[in-house]
Design an enzyme around this catalytic site. Sequence first.
Site, PDB file in Angstrom:
ATOM      1  N   SER A   2     -13.081  44.261  13.467  1.00  0.00           N
ATOM      2  CA  SER A   2     -13.844  42.727  13.265  1.00  0.00           C
ATOM      3  C   SER A   2     -14.803  43.479  12.383  1.00  0.00           C
ATOM      4  CB  SER A   2     -13.645  42.468  14.577  1.00  0.00           C
ATOM      5  OG  SER A   2     -14.171  42.972  15.725  1.00  0.00           O
ATOM      6  N   HIS A  36      -5.952  52.410  23.787  1.00  0.00           N
ATOM      7  CA  HIS A  36      -7.185  51.749  22.867  1.00  0.00           C
ATOM      8  C   HIS A  36      -7.264  52.799  22.070  1.00  0.00           C
ATOM      9  CE1 HIS A  36     -10.947  51.256  20.905  1.00  0.00           C
ATOM     10  NE2 HIS A  36     -11.192  50.550  22.112  1.00  0.00           N
ATOM     11  N   ARG A  88     -15.815  48.661  29.926  1.00  0.00           N
ATOM     12  CA  ARG A  88     -16.558  47.148  29.861  1.00  0.00           C
ATOM     13  C   ARG A  88     -15.760  46.370  30.630  1.00  0.00           C
ATOM     14  NH1 ARG A  88     -15.419  46.514  23.323  1.00  0.00           N
ATOM     15  NH2 ARG A  88     -13.785  47.804  24.486  1.00  0.00           N
ATOM     16  N   ASP A 141     -10.269  44.088  27.158  1.00  0.00           N
ATOM     17  CA  ASP A 141      -9.460  42.877  27.780  1.00  0.00           C
ATOM     18  C   ASP A 141      -8.513  43.232  28.528  1.00  0.00           C
ATOM     19  OD1 ASP A 141     -10.302  41.311  24.849  1.00  0.00           O
ATOM     20  OD2 ASP A 141      -8.708  43.622  23.989  1.00  0.00           O
ATOM     21  N   HIS A 198      -6.007  43.430  19.006  1.00  0.00           N
ATOM     22  CA  HIS A 198      -7.119  43.748  18.353  1.00  0.00           C
ATOM     23  C   HIS A 198      -7.769  42.363  19.480  1.00  0.00           C
ATOM     24  CE1 HIS A 198     -11.502  44.555  17.373  1.00  0.00           C
ATOM     25  NE2 HIS A 198     -11.573  43.408  16.922  1.00  0.00           N
TER      26      HIS A 198
HETATM   27  N1  CMX Z   1       1.762  49.497  25.500  1.00  0.00           N
HETATM   28  C1  CMX Z   1       2.524  49.736  25.330  1.00  0.00           C
HETATM   29  N2  CMX Z   1       2.695  50.584  24.043  1.00  0.00           N
HETATM   30  C2  CMX Z   1       1.295  50.808  23.873  1.00  0.00           C
HETATM   31  C3  CMX Z   1       0.128  50.746  24.630  1.00  0.00           C
HETATM   32  C4  CMX Z   1       0.389  49.978  25.838  1.00  0.00           C
HETATM   33  N3  CMX Z   1      -0.733  49.168  25.917  1.00  0.00           N
HETATM   34  N4  CMX Z   1      -0.719  51.357  23.751  1.00  0.00           N
HETATM   35  C5  CMX Z   1      -0.348  52.443  22.821  1.00  0.00           C
HETATM   36  N5  CMX Z   1       0.955  51.844  23.234  1.00  0.00           N
HETATM   37  C6  CMX Z   1       2.028  52.704  22.187  1.00  0.00           C
HETATM   38  C7  CMX Z   1       1.831  52.356  20.283  1.00  0.00           C
HETATM   39  O1  CMX Z   1       2.115  50.771  20.710  1.00  0.00           O
HETATM   40  C8  CMX Z   1       2.385  53.361  19.802  1.00  0.00           C
HETATM   41  O2  CMX Z   1       3.713  53.124  19.566  1.00  0.00           O
HETATM   42  P1  CMX Z   1       4.588  53.363  18.341  1.00  0.00           P
HETATM   43  O3  CMX Z   1       4.313  54.433  18.238  1.00  0.00           O
HETATM   44  O4  CMX Z   1       6.126  53.623  19.009  1.00  0.00           O
HETATM   45  O5  CMX Z   1       4.226  52.797  17.745  1.00  0.00           O
HETATM   46  C9  CMX Z   1       2.314  55.169  20.515  1.00  0.00           C
HETATM   47  O6  CMX Z   1       1.685  54.244  21.796  1.00  0.00           O
HETATM   48  C10 CMX Z   1       0.578  55.229  20.192  1.00  0.00           C
HETATM   49  O7  CMX Z   1      -0.130  54.530  19.643  1.00  0.00           O
HETATM   50  P2  CMX Z   1      -1.503  54.696  20.559  1.00  0.00           P
HETATM   51  O8  CMX Z   1      -2.381  55.863  19.134  1.00  0.00           O
HETATM   52  O9  CMX Z   1      -2.244  55.239  21.702  1.00  0.00           O
HETATM   53  O10 CMX Z   1      -2.689  54.233  20.188  1.00  0.00           O
HETATM   54  P3  CMX Z   1      -2.992  52.713  18.892  1.00  0.00           P
HETATM   55  O11 CMX Z   1      -4.299  53.837  18.384  1.00  0.00           O
HETATM   56  O12 CMX Z   1      -2.158  52.821  17.636  1.00  0.00           O
HETATM   57  O13 CMX Z   1      -2.811  51.897  19.137  1.00  0.00           O
HETATM   58  C11 CMX Z   1      -4.321  50.029  20.717  1.00  0.00           C
HETATM   59  C12 CMX Z   1      -4.181  51.649  20.210  1.00  0.00           C
HETATM   60  C13 CMX Z   1      -5.177  49.174  21.721  1.00  0.00           C
HETATM   61  C14 CMX Z   1      -3.537  48.987  19.329  1.00  0.00           C
HETATM   62  C15 CMX Z   1      -2.822  49.911  21.696  1.00  0.00           C
HETATM   63  O14 CMX Z   1      -3.218  51.131  23.057  1.00  0.00           O
HETATM   64  C16 CMX Z   1      -2.285  48.729  21.773  1.00  0.00           C
HETATM   65  O15 CMX Z   1      -1.279  47.940  21.564  1.00  0.00           O
HETATM   66  N6  CMX Z   1      -2.396  48.443  23.398  1.00  0.00           N
HETATM   67  C17 CMX Z   1      -2.020  46.289  23.677  1.00  0.00           C
HETATM   68  C18 CMX Z   1      -3.279  45.795  23.158  1.00  0.00           C
HETATM   69  C19 CMX Z   1      -4.416  45.881  23.304  1.00  0.00           C
HETATM   70  O16 CMX Z   1      -4.952  45.980  24.284  1.00  0.00           O
HETATM   71  N7  CMX Z   1      -5.593  45.779  23.013  1.00  0.00           N
HETATM   72  C20 CMX Z   1      -7.157  45.686  22.746  1.00  0.00           C
HETATM   73  C21 CMX Z   1      -7.520  46.902  21.994  1.00  0.00           C
HETATM   74  C22 CMX Z   1      -9.454  46.164  22.275  1.00  0.00           C
HETATM   75  C23 CMX Z   1      -9.475  45.195  21.934  1.00  0.00           C
HETATM   76  O17 CMX Z   1      -9.710  45.550  20.426  1.00  0.00           O
HETATM   77  O18 CMX Z   1      -9.970  44.455  21.799  1.00  0.00           O
END
Ligand code: CMX
Length: 434
Positions: free
Chosen positions: A241, A318, A327, A373, A271
């Site tokens: 964002s 994250h 947070r 979140d 996000h």
């Molecule tokens: N559950 C399952 N798998 C997860 C995970 C979770 N909570 N967090 C990371 N992973 C997975 C990723 O999907 C990725 O898988 P692939 O390689 O198969 O694509 C792998 O682990 C590596 O990811 P990462 O490097 O640890 O994390 P990213 O920087 O790619 O992604 C985030 C970060 C937040 C998008 C991810 O942790 C996620 O999807 N979390 C759940 C959604 C969420 O809570 N989002 C809100 C974040 C805060 C905000 O911005 O509001």
Amino acid sequence: MDHIKKKFVEKALPRVAEFRKLLTEHGDKVIGEITIGSVLTGMKGMVSLLTDTSKLDPEEGIRFRGYSIPELRKSLPKVNPEGEPLPEGLFYLMLTGEMPSPDDVSFLSKEWSSRSTIPDYVYKVIDALPLNTRPMVQFSTAILSMASDSKFMAAYLKGIGKQDYWDTTYEDVMDLIARLPRIASYIYRRMYHDNKQIDPDPSLDWAANLAHMMGYEKYEVHRLMRLYMFLHSDHEGGNVSAHTTHLVGSALSNPYYAYAAGMTGLAGPLHGFANQEVIRWMFNMIEEIGPACDDKEKIRKYVLKTLEDGKVIPGYGHAVLRKTDPRFTAQLEFGRKYLPDDPWLITMTCLYEVVPEVLGSISKIKNPWPNVDAGSGVLLLHYGIKEFDFYTVLFGVSRSLGVLSQLLWDRAYGMPIERPTSHPLEWFKKQAGI
Ligand code: CMX
């Protein structure tokens, strides 16, 4: 010129001089290395933005102008000494780099209240959308529709010079932030309360007024809304964002365009949409396995099943953080203090005991800990704000404080249009010697 605008000018002038000197004298200094991995994994860790308002440390979490969340919960001005900080104070801090006085904060509350009138056509734009239109679609559409009111755009068309862009941007930023609680609450009442709208109360602060117009009069909800608006405001410059607002703003798009674009980024499941997904996922879990804390093994299996189905666990992980998000911790503390027996809080706490262990056992997941979140929806549910489809709008209202103060600094620095270079896959293969 109001005294906060004056303070901003006073702070900005020397920093802009430093910015220019740095660029002229040290612009060719190497500060990082870009690998093929950096590009193919979403530019994680690649230094590419200047953001003064806040800085995110992977281990410690966010600091706003150098202050941590616990420090600011103690020191920012409040309505009651035992209450939560007023988000107006955080905006002042992010904008000027200085701690606000109680007078600065009360000036902002009044200033935003006086700027909060929404042109009638905006309500008509919202009303033209079907009632079941997603709240974030209604919210970003309403924001975009107000771009015709942009004072920056009007001044630009009159031919103002670059050095003055910040001036009308300030006015747009203040108008836009002031209007958001009315837009958000209008959508909320329209969707969930038969369109029975509630007038603002000019004696209330920005966050309490939002709760009031949504229909929540209790001091406890006002206190929660202040915390919520404080915690979600800013997370340095690279999150979707903030980065989108900055990128779109770099084309000299006015603050309405830039912030509306940022909001469409916030609406994504990875996000800000995750704050709804958490509650949806928790509801489904309880439906399937019963009261969660009765058997932690059942939770573990449910988590594993979600992963096996190819889904993420919302509220966990994250892109930058490598520890529990402070947070989340602030929300957990708030919950333990004010609603310790709430069944949703208990479920959230049980998940906190189980999920990190499961995610931590999967090597590709870099951060198994909860993010902001994971905790926000449970607190809202407790006070009766149960329409979780709407939660991302609340995140968005709060996020305006950070991304719009960042945008104002971009204008003061005279940041140029952003334009990185891209290449086809063949180019990357060639670099790799393939
Ligand atoms: N559950 C399952 N798998 C997860 C995970 C979770 N909570 N967090 C990371 N992973 C997975 C990723 O999907 C990725 O898988 P692939 O390689 O198969 O694509 C792998 O682990 C590596 O990811 P990462 O490097 O640890 O994390 P990213 O920087 O790619 O992604 C985030 C970060 C937040 C998008 C991810 O942790 C996620 O999807 N979390 C759940 C959604 C969420 O809570 N989002 C809100 C974040 C805060 C905000 O911005 O509001």
